[in-house]
Structure formats: structure tokens, C-alpha cells
Enzyme design. Structure first.
Site, PDB file in Angstrom:
ATOM      1  N   LYS A 184      24.788  45.433  32.472  1.00 36.90           N
ATOM      2  CA  LYS A 184      25.796  44.803  33.330  1.00 36.90           C
ATOM      3  C   LYS A 184      26.780  45.899  33.716  1.00 36.90           C
ATOM      4  CE  LYS A 184      29.399  41.972  31.911  1.00 36.90           C
ATOM      5  NZ  LYS A 184      30.144  40.735  31.620  1.00 36.90           N
TER       6      LYS A 184
ATOM      7  N   GLU B 101      35.969  44.159  39.530  1.00 37.36           N
ATOM      8  CA  GLU B 101      34.704  44.799  39.175  1.00 37.36           C
ATOM      9  C   GLU B 101      33.842  45.132  40.382  1.00 37.36           C
ATOM     10  OE1 GLU B 101      32.619  42.734  36.079  1.00 37.36           O
ATOM     11  OE2 GLU B 101      34.118  43.371  34.629  1.00 37.36           O
TER      12      GLU B 101
ATOM     13  N   GLU C 129      32.841  35.991  36.094  1.00 36.72           N
ATOM     14  CA  GLU C 129      31.827  36.793  36.792  1.00 36.72           C
ATOM     15  C   GLU C 129      30.642  35.943  37.221  1.00 36.72           C
ATOM     16  OE1 GLU C 129      30.886  40.068  34.088  1.00 36.72           O
ATOM     17  OE2 GLU C 129      32.989  40.024  33.498  1.00 36.72           O
TER      18      GLU C 129
ATOM     19  N   SER D  58      26.963  46.791  28.468  1.00 39.72           N
ATOM     20  CA  SER D  58      27.950  46.457  29.498  1.00 39.72           C
ATOM     21  C   SER D  58      29.053  47.494  29.677  1.00 39.72           C
ATOM     22  CB  SER D  58      28.590  45.106  29.146  1.00 39.72           C
ATOM     23  OG  SER D  58      29.691  44.836  29.984  1.00 39.72           O
ATOM     24  N   HIS D  59      29.455  47.635  30.906  1.00 43.28           N
ATOM     25  CA  HIS D  59      30.652  48.387  31.295  1.00 43.28           C
ATOM     26  C   HIS D  59      31.905  47.583  30.913  1.00 43.28           C
ATOM     27  CE1 HIS D  59      31.430  46.070  35.284  1.00 43.28           C
ATOM     28  NE2 HIS D  59      31.037  45.289  34.331  1.00 43.28           N
ATOM     29  N   ARG D  60      33.093  48.031  31.354  1.00 42.32           N
ATOM     30  CA  ARG D  60      34.314  47.249  31.235  1.00 42.32           C
ATOM     31  C   ARG D  60      34.886  47.042  32.635  1.00 42.32           C
ATOM     32  NH1 ARG D  60      35.966  45.985  25.893  1.00 42.32           N
ATOM     33  NH2 ARG D  60      36.865  44.298  27.108  1.00 42.32           N
ATOM     34  N   SER D  61      35.863  46.145  32.726  1.00 40.94           N
ATOM     35  CA  SER D  61      36.407  45.862  34.066  1.00 40.94           C
ATOM     36  C   SER D  61      37.269  47.007  34.599  1.00 40.94           C
ATOM     37  CB  SER D  61      37.182  44.550  34.058  1.00 40.94           C
ATOM     38  OG  SER D  61      38.183  44.576  33.071  1.00 40.94           O
TER      39      SER D  61
ATOM     40  N   ASP E 246      30.175  37.840  23.781  1.00 39.69           N
ATOM     41  CA  ASP E 246      30.919  39.058  24.150  1.00 39.69           C
ATOM     42  C   ASP E 246      32.206  39.080  23.332  1.00 39.69           C
ATOM     43  OD1 ASP E 246      32.310  41.137  25.289  1.00 39.69           O
ATOM     44  OD2 ASP E 246      32.686  40.146  27.190  1.00 39.69           O
TER      45      ASP E 246
ATOM     46  N   LYS F  56      29.356  46.639  24.120  1.00 40.65           N
ATOM     47  CA  LYS F  56      30.309  47.513  24.817  1.00 40.65           C
ATOM     48  C   LYS F  56      30.841  48.494  23.776  1.00 40.65           C
ATOM     49  CE  LYS F  56      32.371  43.846  27.723  1.00 40.65           C
ATOM     50  NZ  LYS F  56      33.396  42.773  27.619  1.00 40.65           N
TER      51      LYS F  56
ATOM     52  N   GLU G  24      27.484  33.848  29.609  1.00 36.92           N
ATOM     53  CA  GLU G  24      28.181  34.690  28.617  1.00 36.92           C
ATOM     54  C   GLU G  24      29.494  34.009  28.234  1.00 36.92           C
ATOM     55  OE1 GLU G  24      28.627  38.719  30.075  1.00 36.92           O
ATOM     56  OE2 GLU G  24      30.454  38.979  28.891  1.00 36.92           O
TER      57      GLU G  24
ATOM     58  N   ASP H 196      29.530  35.046  33.557  1.00 37.26           N
ATOM     59  CA  ASP H 196      30.364  35.283  32.380  1.00 37.26           C
ATOM     60  C   ASP H 196      31.536  34.314  32.519  1.00 37.26           C
ATOM     61  OD1 ASP H 196      31.931  36.042  30.310  1.00 37.26           O
ATOM     62  OD2 ASP H 196      32.220  38.121  30.942  1.00 37.26           O
TER      63      ASP H 196
ATOM     64  N   SER I 207      39.978  41.255  30.035  1.00 36.58           N
ATOM     65  CA  SER I 207      39.821  40.020  29.252  1.00 36.58           C
ATOM     66  C   SER I 207      39.279  40.424  27.879  1.00 36.58           C
ATOM     67  CB  SER I 207      38.867  39.059  29.951  1.00 36.58           C
ATOM     68  OG  SER I 207      37.566  39.577  30.004  1.00 36.58           O
TER      69      SER I 207
ATOM     70  N   HIS J   6      39.801  38.647  36.438  1.00 37.75           N
ATOM     71  CA  HIS J   6      39.482  39.788  37.312  1.00 37.75           C
ATOM     72  C   HIS J   6      39.803  39.516  38.781  1.00 37.75           C
ATOM     73  CE1 HIS J   6      36.371  41.234  34.117  1.00 37.75           C
ATOM     74  NE2 HIS J   6      37.626  41.397  33.730  1.00 37.75           N
TER      75      HIS J   6
HETATM   76  C1  2PG Z   1      33.492  41.169  30.233  1.00 35.52           C
HETATM   77  C2  2PG Z   1      34.056  42.441  30.774  1.00 35.52           C
HETATM   78  C3  2PG Z   1      33.178  43.297  31.605  1.00 35.52           C
HETATM   79  P1  2PG Z   1      36.562  43.074  30.527  1.00 35.52           P
HETATM   80  O1  2PG Z   1      34.235  40.227  29.922  1.00 35.52           O
HETATM   81  O2  2PG Z   1      32.304  41.076  30.007  1.00 35.52           O
HETATM   82  O3  2PG Z   1      32.555  42.636  32.662  1.00 35.52           O
HETATM   83  O4  2PG Z   1      35.351  42.301  31.280  1.00 35.52           O
HETATM   84  O5  2PG Z   1      36.186  44.506  30.503  1.00 35.52           O
HETATM   85  O6  2PG Z   1      37.785  42.765  31.315  1.00 35.52           O
HETATM   86  O7  2PG Z   1      36.616  42.486  29.139  1.00 35.52           O
HETATM   87 MG    MG Z   2      32.461  39.089  29.039  1.00 37.05          MG
END
Ligand code: 2PG
Ligand code: MG
Length: 395
Positions: free
Chosen positions: A369, A193, A158, A345-348, A293, A318, A266, A225, A40, A149
Site C-alpha cells: 500500500k 496520500e 482510504e 505500507s507507507h505512511r500518510s 493496522d 509499517k 483495514e 481503510d 492517524s 487525510h
Molecule cells: C494508515 C496510514 C497509511 P497514517 O492508516 O494506514 O495509509 O495512514 O500514516 O496517517 O497512519
Molecule cells: Mg490504516
């Protein structure tokens, strides 16, 4: 620092998609980094270079070719100088020529290599570079996946448990809560995730379930989120088959925050809905965190702007949204300067790289996260955080 050799290859992430992994060599040392990938993704993120078939052969070739030629044998006075060199080598505002994925793999590997050469832990090197005080973040553990996701089985992307306290005990409490939730949900699929991906008839049900859990465990609360850019169609937001105007959505968030122990929301609105963000933050921002985000995409300029307009009171960071560690640290500086909170934060789509745990600890982030416990790549980040706590006690 002088780089002797640069080698990149492609590996698979948690979704089985290709991503870039780079190793840098200096003297007898080497450091490897791999980059995660979002699903996303925000409209204003730096460009992840992909081949038409989804692969990363061009990004890998850029590291092994042009970037390797430019870096090999070069001496850089600082990591900031190296990152600035990478940005200017690419030469585009969104890093679309060489690819933000290509650049970030080099930038993280360089940060790791420099820490190795100095004989300091990575989180310590990050803190020194950023001028921050290292501290353990709260855990933002993804327990239920929805949105993009999990094929939109749940409207919000999330559902997260927020756990504060010492990392080892927060971690084991989170695991206990994750297991208990799993028992209550029964057999359900898993999402991208590493959290459960159940289906519910009402918007409230997931909150009720999590609120019951939170009651049993001290120092815990709920975060979501909404990833609302994904829910936005024809000026309204679609949740469980019903359309909400921005005002109706604000009322929904307000009532959820009043009824349930909610820590944060979020991306409550679409990434371009600036005034809706501002209105919601004025409405409930005293009580809960409103996190940007897709709105802010780890971009120092966008963070400054959102802070000035009081759109948010917290920011997700990120590194791959912006493309170099130096710029991600600049983003953290903007967050602090505006007295907002940082959640790393990580990514999905993730890899085994645990850089984000060192980053969160090094910059003293409010939260980390890093996903749910059903995927090793997420667990590794939490485990790294526990190990950092041990290191911090001894160095
Ligand atoms: C988010 C992320 C990570 P994605 O939206 O915060 O949880 O998702 O990496 O798919 O953008
Ligand atoms: Mg997000």
C-alpha cells in the site's frame, strides 16, 4: 559491518512537516534513509520524537550525538545485533527517549549500507535476513482520501484499488484507472496520500463508482481503510452524521462486502475493540481480508495476540510503527507463523525513500500500500517495484 560516520539532518515530508534523514558511512560507501510519518497514528505505536513545535531537532540531535558516538567505529556482527543495540541504547519500551524516528532512520540506512557492502540488491538482502522468498506484491493504490487525510469529507480514510498481476502491467492499469476516476469525479481537491478527495451524499456512492471501474479492468477489486479509531466517539462510530453501534457497523460491512467487489477492510473498528474485530472476522473473514493496522502496530506481541483471538486475517506492516527494521521483520515472521497475510505500507506523510518497496518485495508480501499517483513520493515506490522486477530477472 563497521560504521565510520553517522550524519543526520531534517528534511520535509509530503505534508511539509520535518522528518529525520540519516546517512551512514563505511569505507568508501554511504547509504541514506529518511523516515515517514503518520497522521492517524495508533495509540500503541512506538513514539515519534517531536519538538513542542512539531520539528525533529531533538531526534536529529540524538542521531548526531548519542547514537553517532555509540556506533562510530563499532563493529556489528549482524544487522540484528545493530538493531538490538539501538533498542537497548534507547532503553524505553516505546522508544520515546531517542525517538523511533531517530532509530528507524539509522536502522534502514544500516540495512541499505550492508546490502551495498555485500553488492546485493536491497530486497535480496532483506529476504536473506528475514528468511523469506521474494515475490511481487499486489498493488494497493489509494484513489480517494477521506477521514483524517481529507478533513473527513468521506467517512472512511482510504478508498483503494487492488490490482494483481505482473507489476509493470498492474502499474499501468492502475494509472489508467486513476485517470478515469479523475475524469469521472471532475475537479476535486486532493488528499494527503495523493488520491482524490471528493464529497458524496451517501456511503455507497464511492463504492458504486469504484465498482464500475473494477468491472472494466480484470484482476482488480476494492479495499478500504476505515481507520475506525478516528470515527469512534462515545461508544459509537460516526459516519456521514449518523451513529452506528459496533453491531450495526458489522452489518454495514457485511452488506458492502456482499454488494461490491471488496478485497479487504483495514481497521474496521477502534484499536481497543478486540471482540468486535473477532466477531467481524468470523462473519466475513472467509470472504474478504480483515486487516489490522492501529490494532497491531507492527508489534510482534500484539500481532500474536490478535492472531490468537482470530481478530484479523491480515496485518499491515509499517516499520516506523515499531522503530527498527529487525523488529518489523520479526513482525512479518509472526504474521507468517499465524498464517495471516502481510501488507507492507507507507505512511500518510512520506519522503522520497523507497525502502518500503524493497521491503514488500523482499518479504514476499501479499500487498504493498503506497498511496495515490498525484504525489511523486508515492509514485517513486511503485516505480521502484517495477525496477526491482527488472533486477530480479537479472540477478
Ligand atoms: C494508515 C496510514 C497509511 P497514517 O492508516 O494506514 O495509509 O495512514 O500514516 O496517517 O497512519
Ligand atoms: Mg490504516
Amino acid at each position: 559491518m563497521r560504521i565510520d560516520r553517522v550524519e543526520a539532518t531534517s528534511i520535509f515530508d509530503t505534508r511539509g512537516r520535518a522528518t529525520v534523514e540519516t546517512t551512514l558511512f563505511a569505507h568508501t560507501f554511504s547509504a541514506t534513509a529518511s523516515v515517514p510519518s503518520g497522521k492517524s497514528t495508533g495509540e500503541y505505536e512506538a513514539c515519534e520524537l517531536r519538538d513542542p513545535d512539531g520539528g525533529v531537532t531533538r531526534a536529529v540531535a540524538n542521531v548526531n550525538g548519542e547514537i553517532a558516538r555509540a556506533l562510530t567505529g563499532q563493529r556489528f556482527e549482524s544487522l540484528d545485533a545493530l538493531d538490538a543495540f539501538l533498542v537497548s541504547l534507547d532503553g524505553t519500551p516505546d522508544k520515546s527517549r531517542l525517538g523511533a524516528n531517530a532509530l528507524l532512520s539509522v536502522s534502514i540506512a544500516a540495512m541499505r549500507l550492508s546490502a551495498l557492502l555485500e553488492g546485493v540488491p536491497l530486497w535480496g538482502a532483506i529476504a536473506k535476513r528475514a528468511g523469506t522468498t521474494p515475490a511481487a506484491p499486489r498493488l494497493y493504490v489509494n484513489v480517494m482520501n477521506g477521514g483524517a487525510h481529507a478533513s473527513f469529507k468521506l467517512p472512511f480514510q482510504e478508498y483503494i484499488l487492488v490490482i494483481s498481476g505482473e507489476t509493470p502491467s498492474a502499474f499501468s492499469m492502475a494509472q489508467e484507472m486513476f485517470t478515469k476516476l479523475g475524469e469521472r469525479l471532475g475537479r476535486v481537491p486532493m488528499g494527503d496520500e495523493g488520491g482524490y478527495a471528493p464529497t458524496f451524499d451517501t456511503l455507497e456512492r464511492p463504492f458504486e463508482l469504484l465498482a464500475e471501474l473494477v468491472k472494466e479492468f480484470p484482476n482488480t477489486s476494492i479495499a478500504i481503510d476505515a481507520a475506525a479509531s478516528q470515527l469512534f466517539h462515545d461508544d459509537t462510530y460516526r459516519l456521514l452524521g449518523k451513529s452506528y453501534t459496533p453491531e450495526e457497523l458489522a452489518r454495514l460491512y457485511k452488506s458492502l462486502a456482499a454488494r461490491f467487489p471488496i478485497d479487504s477492510i483495514e481497521d474496521p473498528y477502534d484499536e481497543n475493540a478486540h471482540t468486535d474485530f473477532t466477531r467481524l472476522t468470523a462473519m466475513i473473514g472467509e470472504k474478504i481480508l480483515i486487516i489490522g493496522d492501529d490494532l497491531t502496530v507492527t508489534n510482534p506481541t500484539r500481532i500474536k495476540e490478535a492472531a490468537r483471538n482470530k481478530e484479523i486475517n491480515s496485518v499491515l506492516i509499517k516499520p516506523n510503527q515499531i522503530g527498527t527494521v529487525g523488529e518489523a521483520l520479526q513482525a512479518v515472521r509472526e504474521v507468517s507463523a499465524a498464517r495471516l497475510k502481510t501488507i507492507a505500507s507507507h505512511r500518510s506523510g512520506e519522503t522520497e525513500d523507497t525502502f518500503i518497496a524493497d521491503f514488500a518485495y523482499g518479504v514476499g508480501a501479499y500487498g504493498l500500500k503506497a498511496g495515490g499517483f498525484a504525489q511523486k513520493e508515492r509514485l517513486l515506490k511503485y516505480n521502484r517495484l517495477v525496477a526491482i522486477g527488472d533486477e530480479a530477472g537479472t540477478v
